[in-house]
Design a protein around this motif. Structure first.
Motif, PDB file in Angstrom:
ATOM      1  N   LYS A 240      40.451  10.574 100.680  1.00 33.91           N
ATOM      2  CA  LYS A 240      40.988  10.845 102.018  1.00 33.91           C
ATOM      3  C   LYS A 240      40.258  10.078 103.123  1.00 33.91           C
ATOM      4  O   LYS A 240      40.679  10.102 104.277  1.00 33.91           O
ATOM      5  CB  LYS A 240      40.942  12.344 102.307  1.00 33.91           C
ATOM      6  N   LYS A 241      39.158   9.420 102.756  1.00 31.24           N
ATOM      7  CA  LYS A 241      38.414   8.665 103.765  1.00 31.24           C
ATOM      8  C   LYS A 241      39.174   7.395 104.141  1.00 31.24           C
ATOM      9  O   LYS A 241      40.000   6.894 103.400  1.00 31.24           O
ATOM     10  CB  LYS A 241      37.025   8.308 103.244  1.00 31.24           C
ATOM     11  N   LYS A 242      38.856   6.864 105.321  1.00 22.39           N
ATOM     12  CA  LYS A 242      39.505   5.646 105.794  1.00 22.39           C
ATOM     13  C   LYS A 242      39.058   4.453 104.948  1.00 22.39           C
ATOM     14  O   LYS A 242      38.053   4.502 104.252  1.00 22.39           O
ATOM     15  CB  LYS A 242      39.179   5.415 107.268  1.00 22.39           C
ATOM     16  N   ALA A 243      39.832   3.367 105.055  1.00 20.80           N
ATOM     17  CA  ALA A 243      39.588   2.183 104.238  1.00 20.80           C
ATOM     18  C   ALA A 243      38.167   1.656 104.406  1.00 20.80           C
ATOM     19  O   ALA A 243      37.529   1.233 103.439  1.00 20.80           O
ATOM     20  CB  ALA A 243      40.606   1.096 104.579  1.00 20.80           C
TER      21      ALA A 243
ATOM     22  N   GLY B 103      40.783   1.189  90.361  1.00 19.72           N
ATOM     23  CA  GLY B 103      41.604   2.368  90.104  1.00 19.72           C
ATOM     24  C   GLY B 103      42.409   2.744  91.322  1.00 19.72           C
ATOM     25  O   GLY B 103      42.259   2.163  92.403  1.00 19.72           O
ATOM     26  N   SER B 104      43.270   3.712  91.166  1.00 16.00           N
ATOM     27  CA  SER B 104      44.097   4.142  92.290  1.00 16.00           C
ATOM     28  C   SER B 104      43.243   4.892  93.308  1.00 16.00           C
ATOM     29  O   SER B 104      42.181   5.442  92.984  1.00 16.00           O
ATOM     30  CB  SER B 104      45.236   5.034  91.804  1.00 16.00           C
ATOM     31  N   LYS B 105      43.719   4.914  94.516  1.00 21.07           N
ATOM     32  CA  LYS B 105      42.999   5.577  95.609  1.00 21.07           C
ATOM     33  C   LYS B 105      42.725   7.038  95.278  1.00 21.07           C
ATOM     34  O   LYS B 105      41.621   7.543  95.496  1.00 21.07           O
ATOM     35  CB  LYS B 105      43.837   5.464  96.883  1.00 21.07           C
ATOM     36  N   SER B 106      43.711   7.714  94.687  1.00 17.18           N
ATOM     37  CA  SER B 106      43.566   9.142  94.409  1.00 17.18           C
ATOM     38  C   SER B 106      42.580   9.427  93.281  1.00 17.18           C
ATOM     39  O   SER B 106      42.045  10.530  93.194  1.00 17.18           O
ATOM     40  CB  SER B 106      44.930   9.746  94.052  1.00 17.18           C
ATOM     41  N   ASP B 107      42.331   8.435  92.412  1.00 15.45           N
ATOM     42  CA  ASP B 107      41.438   8.644  91.269  1.00 15.45           C
ATOM     43  C   ASP B 107      39.989   8.263  91.554  1.00 15.45           C
ATOM     44  O   ASP B 107      39.109   8.501  90.722  1.00 15.45           O
ATOM     45  CB  ASP B 107      41.922   7.834  90.068  1.00 15.45           C
TER      46      ASP B 107
ATOM     47  N   ARG C  58      48.860   2.287  91.435  1.00 15.80           N
ATOM     48  CA  ARG C  58      48.498   1.001  92.033  1.00 15.80           C
ATOM     49  C   ARG C  58      47.016   0.995  92.360  1.00 15.80           C
ATOM     50  O   ARG C  58      46.471   1.997  92.841  1.00 15.80           O
ATOM     51  CB  ARG C  58      49.294   0.771  93.323  1.00 15.80           C
ATOM     52  N   ASP C  59      46.366  -0.125  92.094  1.00 14.38           N
ATOM     53  CA  ASP C  59      44.957  -0.266  92.443  1.00 14.38           C
ATOM     54  C   ASP C  59      44.789  -0.095  93.950  1.00 14.38           C
ATOM     55  O   ASP C  59      45.591  -0.618  94.741  1.00 14.38           O
ATOM     56  CB  ASP C  59      44.465  -1.649  92.020  1.00 14.38           C
ATOM     57  N   ASP C  60      43.766   0.640  94.357  1.00 18.06           N
ATOM     58  CA  ASP C  60      43.500   0.826  95.785  1.00 18.06           C
ATOM     59  C   ASP C  60      43.369  -0.551  96.450  1.00 18.06           C
ATOM     60  O   ASP C  60      42.562  -1.378  96.009  1.00 18.06           O
ATOM     61  CB  ASP C  60      42.197   1.618  95.958  1.00 18.06           C
ATOM     62  N   PRO C  61      44.155  -0.840  97.489  1.00 18.47           N
ATOM     63  CA  PRO C  61      44.148  -2.181  98.114  1.00 18.47           C
ATOM     64  C   PRO C  61      42.789  -2.653  98.609  1.00 18.47           C
ATOM     65  O   PRO C  61      42.582  -3.857  98.753  1.00 18.47           O
ATOM     66  CB  PRO C  61      45.126  -2.012  99.295  1.00 18.47           C
ATOM     67  N   ILE C  62      41.856  -1.724  98.843  1.00 22.15           N
ATOM     68  CA  ILE C  62      40.542  -2.169  99.346  1.00 22.15           C
ATOM     69  C   ILE C  62      39.611  -2.598  98.208  1.00 22.15           C
ATOM     70  O   ILE C  62      38.544  -3.168  98.459  1.00 22.15           O
ATOM     71  CB  ILE C  62      39.866  -1.090 100.221  1.00 22.15           C
ATOM     72  N   ASN C  63      40.003  -2.339  96.954  1.00 18.98           N
ATOM     73  CA  ASN C  63      39.120  -2.679  95.832  1.00 18.98           C
ATOM     74  C   ASN C  63      38.896  -4.183  95.689  1.00 18.98           C
ATOM     75  O   ASN C  63      37.765  -4.642  95.495  1.00 18.98           O
ATOM     76  CB  ASN C  63      39.692  -2.126  94.527  1.00 18.98           C
ATOM     77  N   LYS C  64      39.970  -4.961  95.772  1.00 19.01           N
ATOM     78  CA  LYS C  64      39.867  -6.404  95.566  1.00 19.01           C
ATOM     79  C   LYS C  64      39.015  -7.081  96.634  1.00 19.01           C
ATOM     80  O   LYS C  64      38.061  -7.805  96.295  1.00 19.01           O
ATOM     81  CB  LYS C  64      41.262  -7.025  95.503  1.00 19.01           C
ATOM     82  N   PRO C  65      39.295  -6.887  97.941  1.00 16.87           N
ATOM     83  CA  PRO C  65      38.436  -7.536  98.945  1.00 16.87           C
ATOM     84  C   PRO C  65      36.992  -7.035  98.903  1.00 16.87           C
ATOM     85  O   PRO C  65      36.067  -7.797  99.187  1.00 16.87           O
ATOM     86  CB  PRO C  65      39.109  -7.197 100.279  1.00 16.87           C
TER      87      PRO C  65
END
Length: 276
Positions: free
Chosen positions: A48-51, A39-43, A94-101
Protein backbone atom coordinates in the motif's frame (compact mmCIF):
# COMPACT_ATOMS: atom_id res chain seq x y z
CA UNK A 1 22.66 -13.73 -15.04
CA UNK A 2 20.10 -13.06 -12.32
CA UNK A 3 17.10 -15.32 -12.73
CA UNK A 4 13.86 -16.33 -11.10
CA UNK A 5 13.20 -19.92 -10.05
CA UNK A 6 11.65 -22.09 -12.72
CA UNK A 7 13.56 -20.69 -15.69
CA UNK A 8 16.33 -23.27 -15.99
CA UNK A 9 15.71 -23.83 -19.71
CA UNK A 10 16.05 -20.11 -20.42
CA UNK A 11 19.17 -19.92 -18.27
CA UNK A 12 20.87 -22.81 -20.11
CA UNK A 13 19.92 -21.29 -23.45
CA UNK A 14 21.32 -17.85 -22.56
CA UNK A 15 24.56 -19.35 -21.21
CA UNK A 16 25.02 -21.37 -24.40
CA UNK A 17 24.30 -18.31 -26.55
CA UNK A 18 26.86 -16.19 -24.71
CA UNK A 19 29.49 -18.92 -24.98
CA UNK A 20 28.75 -19.34 -28.68
CA UNK A 21 29.13 -15.60 -29.35
CA UNK A 22 32.11 -14.80 -27.09
CA UNK A 23 33.64 -18.12 -26.07
CA UNK A 24 36.03 -18.02 -23.11
CA UNK A 25 36.37 -14.24 -23.22
CA UNK A 26 33.46 -13.93 -20.78
CA UNK A 27 32.94 -15.51 -17.38
CA UNK A 28 29.30 -16.45 -16.85
CA UNK A 29 27.85 -16.62 -13.34
CA UNK A 30 24.24 -17.41 -12.45
CA UNK A 31 22.43 -16.22 -9.32
CA UNK A 32 18.82 -16.26 -8.17
CA UNK A 33 17.16 -12.88 -7.86
CA UNK A 34 17.39 -11.60 -4.26
CA UNK A 35 14.18 -11.98 -2.23
CA UNK A 36 11.64 -9.16 -2.53
CA UNK A 37 13.05 -7.76 -5.78
CA UNK A 38 10.55 -9.31 -8.20
CA UNK A 39 6.86 -10.11 -8.07
CA UNK A 40 3.47 -8.47 -8.09
CA UNK A 41 2.85 -5.41 -5.96
CA UNK A 42 0.40 -7.30 -3.74
CA UNK A 43 2.88 -10.14 -3.07
CA UNK A 44 5.77 -7.92 -1.98
CA UNK A 45 6.20 -6.13 1.37
CA UNK A 46 4.18 -2.96 2.09
CA UNK A 47 2.03 -3.04 -1.06
CA UNK A 48 0.00 0.00 0.00
CA UNK A 49 3.02 2.30 0.18
CA UNK A 50 3.72 4.78 -2.61
CA UNK A 51 6.08 3.91 -5.45
CA UNK A 52 8.95 5.94 -3.98
CA UNK A 53 8.84 4.01 -0.70
CA UNK A 54 8.49 0.64 -2.45
CA UNK A 55 11.48 1.54 -4.63
CA UNK A 56 13.58 2.20 -1.53
CA UNK A 57 12.70 -1.28 -0.28
CA UNK A 58 13.77 -2.86 -3.57
CA UNK A 59 17.06 -0.94 -3.48
CA UNK A 60 17.64 -2.18 0.06
CA UNK A 61 17.01 -5.76 -1.06
CA UNK A 62 19.64 -5.41 -3.81
CA UNK A 63 22.17 -3.54 -1.66
CA UNK A 64 24.28 -6.47 -0.45
CA UNK A 65 24.77 -8.20 -3.80
CA UNK A 66 25.25 -4.87 -5.63
CA UNK A 67 28.03 -4.02 -3.17
CA UNK A 68 29.69 -7.38 -3.92
CA UNK A 69 29.55 -6.62 -7.65
CA UNK A 70 31.19 -3.23 -7.00
CA UNK A 71 34.17 -5.01 -5.41
CA UNK A 72 34.84 -7.13 -8.50
CA UNK A 73 37.66 -6.11 -10.83
CA UNK A 74 36.62 -4.79 -14.22
CA UNK A 75 33.16 -4.11 -15.58
CA UNK A 76 30.33 -6.49 -14.67
CA UNK A 77 27.42 -7.02 -17.06
CA UNK A 78 24.14 -8.15 -15.51
CA UNK A 79 21.36 -9.83 -17.47
CA UNK A 80 18.13 -10.05 -15.45
CA UNK A 81 15.86 -12.93 -16.46
CA UNK A 82 12.40 -12.35 -15.02
CA UNK A 83 8.83 -12.28 -16.36
CA UNK A 84 6.79 -9.10 -16.74
CA UNK A 85 3.54 -11.08 -16.68
CA UNK A 86 3.12 -14.44 -14.99
CA UNK A 87 0.52 -16.83 -13.56
CA UNK A 88 0.36 -18.03 -9.96
CA UNK A 89 -2.39 -20.38 -8.75
CA UNK A 90 -4.32 -19.74 -11.98
CA UNK A 91 -4.21 -15.98 -11.32
CA UNK A 92 -2.68 -13.63 -13.92
CA UNK A 93 -0.22 -11.23 -12.29
CA UNK A 94 2.11 -8.41 -13.33
CA UNK A 95 5.53 -7.54 -11.98
CA UNK A 96 5.39 -4.37 -9.87
CA UNK A 97 6.36 -1.57 -12.33
CA UNK A 98 8.90 -0.12 -9.88
CA UNK A 99 10.91 -3.37 -9.71
CA UNK A 100 12.70 -2.98 -13.05
CA UNK A 101 13.91 0.64 -12.64
CA UNK A 102 14.86 -0.09 -9.02
CA UNK A 103 16.90 -3.12 -10.10
CA UNK A 104 18.63 -1.11 -12.81
CA UNK A 105 19.43 1.71 -10.40
CA UNK A 106 20.79 -0.61 -7.68
CA UNK A 107 23.04 -2.61 -10.01
CA UNK A 108 24.24 0.48 -11.91
CA UNK A 109 24.64 3.10 -9.18
CA UNK A 110 25.79 0.79 -6.36
CA UNK A 111 27.35 -2.06 -8.33
CA UNK A 112 28.69 0.00 -11.24
CA UNK A 113 27.31 -2.65 -13.60
CA UNK A 114 25.68 -2.53 -17.02
CA UNK A 115 22.15 -3.95 -16.87
CA UNK A 116 19.81 -5.52 -19.43
CA UNK A 117 16.51 -7.37 -19.00
CA UNK A 118 14.93 -10.33 -20.78
CA UNK A 119 11.69 -12.19 -20.14
CA UNK A 120 10.97 -15.92 -20.37
CA UNK A 121 10.42 -18.09 -23.45
CA UNK A 122 7.04 -17.90 -25.15
CA UNK A 123 5.09 -21.13 -24.77
CA UNK A 124 1.79 -22.20 -26.31
CA UNK A 125 -0.96 -22.49 -23.70
CA UNK A 126 -2.29 -25.89 -24.74
CA UNK A 127 0.84 -27.85 -25.62
CA UNK A 128 3.52 -25.77 -23.92
CA UNK A 129 5.65 -25.66 -27.06
CA UNK A 130 8.55 -23.20 -27.07
CA UNK A 131 9.29 -20.72 -29.85
CA UNK A 132 13.08 -21.21 -29.96
CA UNK A 133 13.54 -19.00 -33.02
CA UNK A 134 11.98 -16.07 -31.17
CA UNK A 135 14.03 -16.68 -28.02
CA UNK A 136 17.25 -17.12 -29.96
CA UNK A 137 16.68 -13.73 -31.57
CA UNK A 138 15.73 -12.07 -28.29
CA UNK A 139 18.58 -13.70 -26.39
CA UNK A 140 21.21 -12.61 -28.89
CA UNK A 141 19.80 -9.09 -29.02
CA UNK A 142 19.71 -8.77 -25.23
CA UNK A 143 23.31 -9.98 -24.89
CA UNK A 144 24.58 -7.74 -27.71
CA UNK A 145 22.78 -4.75 -26.19
CA UNK A 146 24.31 -5.59 -22.82
CA UNK A 147 27.90 -5.94 -24.02
CA UNK A 148 27.99 -3.53 -26.95
CA UNK A 149 25.26 -0.91 -26.74
CA UNK A 150 25.68 -0.36 -23.00
CA UNK A 151 29.38 0.16 -23.56
CA UNK A 152 28.76 2.64 -26.35
CA UNK A 153 30.41 0.35 -28.88
CA UNK A 154 29.81 1.49 -32.47
CA UNK A 155 31.52 -0.36 -35.32
CA UNK A 156 32.58 0.95 -38.70
CA UNK A 157 32.16 4.65 -37.94
CA UNK A 158 35.07 5.89 -40.04
CA UNK A 159 34.05 3.78 -43.02
CA UNK A 160 30.51 5.14 -42.84
CA UNK A 161 31.73 8.74 -42.60
CA UNK A 162 34.00 8.24 -45.61
CA UNK A 163 31.15 6.63 -47.54
CA UNK A 164 28.53 9.26 -46.74
CA UNK A 165 30.65 12.43 -46.86
CA UNK A 166 32.45 12.76 -50.16
CA UNK A 167 34.48 15.78 -49.13
CA UNK A 168 38.21 16.41 -48.57
CA UNK A 169 39.61 14.51 -45.58
CA UNK A 170 40.67 17.76 -43.92
CA UNK A 171 37.01 18.86 -43.81
CA UNK A 172 35.54 15.65 -42.44
CA UNK A 173 34.25 15.52 -38.86
CA UNK A 174 36.54 14.09 -36.21
CA UNK A 175 33.66 13.38 -33.88
CA UNK A 176 29.91 12.84 -34.05
CA UNK A 177 27.77 14.35 -31.32
CA UNK A 178 24.18 13.46 -30.44
CA UNK A 179 22.15 15.39 -27.88
CA UNK A 180 19.02 13.89 -26.36
CA UNK A 181 17.27 13.49 -23.02
CA UNK A 182 16.68 10.74 -20.50
CA UNK A 183 13.41 10.83 -18.64
CA UNK A 184 12.16 9.56 -15.33
CA UNK A 185 8.91 8.46 -16.98
CA UNK A 186 9.80 5.84 -19.56
CA UNK A 187 8.16 5.29 -22.93
CA UNK A 188 6.91 7.57 -25.66
CA UNK A 189 4.43 10.28 -24.79
CA UNK A 190 2.67 12.98 -26.71
CA UNK A 191 2.76 16.58 -25.61
CA UNK A 192 5.20 18.21 -23.17
CA UNK A 193 7.94 16.18 -21.48
CA UNK A 194 7.20 17.79 -18.10
CA UNK A 195 10.06 18.52 -15.70
CA UNK A 196 11.70 15.17 -14.92
CA UNK A 197 14.41 14.83 -17.56
CA UNK A 198 18.15 15.24 -17.99
CA UNK A 199 19.91 16.34 -21.17
CA UNK A 200 22.76 14.09 -22.25
CA UNK A 201 25.35 14.36 -25.00
CA UNK A 202 26.95 11.33 -26.66
CA UNK A 203 30.21 11.72 -28.53
CA UNK A 204 31.67 9.18 -30.95
CA UNK A 205 35.28 9.62 -32.06
CA UNK A 206 35.33 8.91 -35.79
CA UNK A 207 38.88 7.54 -35.95
CA UNK A 208 38.58 5.08 -33.05
CA UNK A 209 34.84 4.55 -32.62
CA UNK A 210 35.20 5.23 -28.88
CA UNK A 211 32.07 6.60 -27.26
CA UNK A 212 31.82 9.12 -24.39
CA UNK A 213 28.94 10.78 -22.64
CA UNK A 214 28.24 13.78 -20.45
CA UNK A 215 25.06 15.19 -18.93
CA UNK A 216 23.62 18.17 -17.12
CA UNK A 217 21.55 18.34 -13.95
CA UNK A 218 20.40 21.01 -11.53
CA UNK A 219 21.00 21.39 -7.82
CA UNK A 220 18.07 23.67 -7.06
CA UNK A 221 18.39 25.93 -10.13
CA UNK A 222 22.20 25.83 -10.37
CA UNK A 223 23.28 23.93 -13.47
CA UNK A 224 25.98 21.25 -13.22
CA UNK A 225 27.57 19.92 -16.41
CA UNK A 226 29.64 16.76 -16.07
CA UNK A 227 32.91 16.12 -17.88
CA UNK A 228 33.17 13.61 -20.72
CA UNK A 229 33.40 10.04 -19.41
CA UNK A 230 33.37 6.60 -21.00
CA UNK A 231 29.83 5.63 -21.93
CA UNK A 232 29.55 2.89 -19.27
CA UNK A 233 30.88 5.10 -16.47
CA UNK A 234 28.58 7.93 -17.50
CA UNK A 235 25.57 5.60 -17.47
CA UNK A 236 26.41 4.69 -13.89
CA UNK A 237 26.59 8.37 -12.93
CA UNK A 238 23.30 9.22 -14.65
CA UNK A 239 21.52 6.34 -12.91
CA UNK A 240 22.52 7.78 -9.53
CA UNK A 241 21.41 11.39 -10.16
CA UNK A 242 18.42 12.44 -8.11
CA UNK A 243 16.24 14.43 -8.53
CA UNK A 244 16.09 14.04 -12.30
CA UNK A 245 15.75 17.65 -13.43
CA UNK A 246 17.59 20.69 -14.81
CA UNK A 247 15.46 23.38 -13.19
CA UNK A 248 12.30 24.06 -11.25
CA UNK A 249 10.54 26.35 -13.72
CA UNK A 250 9.94 25.99 -17.45
CA UNK A 251 12.04 29.06 -18.22
CA UNK A 252 14.95 27.80 -16.11
CA UNK A 253 14.86 24.38 -17.77
CA UNK A 254 14.81 26.03 -21.21
CA UNK A 255 17.72 28.30 -20.30
CA UNK A 256 19.78 25.47 -18.78
CA UNK A 257 19.17 23.17 -21.74
CA UNK A 258 20.49 25.83 -24.12
CA UNK A 259 23.53 26.35 -21.86
CA UNK A 260 24.29 22.65 -22.02
CA UNK A 261 23.98 22.46 -25.82
CA UNK A 262 26.15 25.57 -26.23
CA UNK A 263 28.82 24.14 -23.93
CA UNK A 264 28.95 20.77 -25.73
CA UNK A 265 29.06 22.16 -29.26
CA UNK A 266 31.33 25.13 -28.51
CA UNK A 267 33.95 22.95 -26.79
CA UNK A 268 34.09 20.66 -29.81
CA UNK A 269 34.35 23.51 -32.30
CA UNK A 270 37.03 25.30 -30.27
CA UNK A 271 39.06 22.09 -30.21
CA UNK A 272 38.87 21.90 -34.02
CA UNK A 273 36.98 18.61 -33.98
CA UNK A 274 34.62 19.71 -36.79
CA UNK A 275 31.65 17.96 -35.15
CA UNK A 276 28.80 16.42 -37.02
Amino acid sequence: IFHQDGFQEELKFLKATAQLLWGKSVEILANRLPPNTHGSKSDLPEPKKKAKERSKQRLKAWESIAAQIAEREGRTFCLVLAPKFFTEDSVEKRDDPINKPSTRRALASIGGACVQFITQMKRTKKEGKVDLVDYSRRGQQALKDLFSAHSGRVEGVKAKVDECLEIPSASKPKEIIAITIVRKQKGRVRGPIESTFLPIAIRIQVETGLCDMRCAYADEDELNITEWESFSDALTKVSAISPVKIGNSHQTRKKNFMKFVRCVISDSVENNMQPL
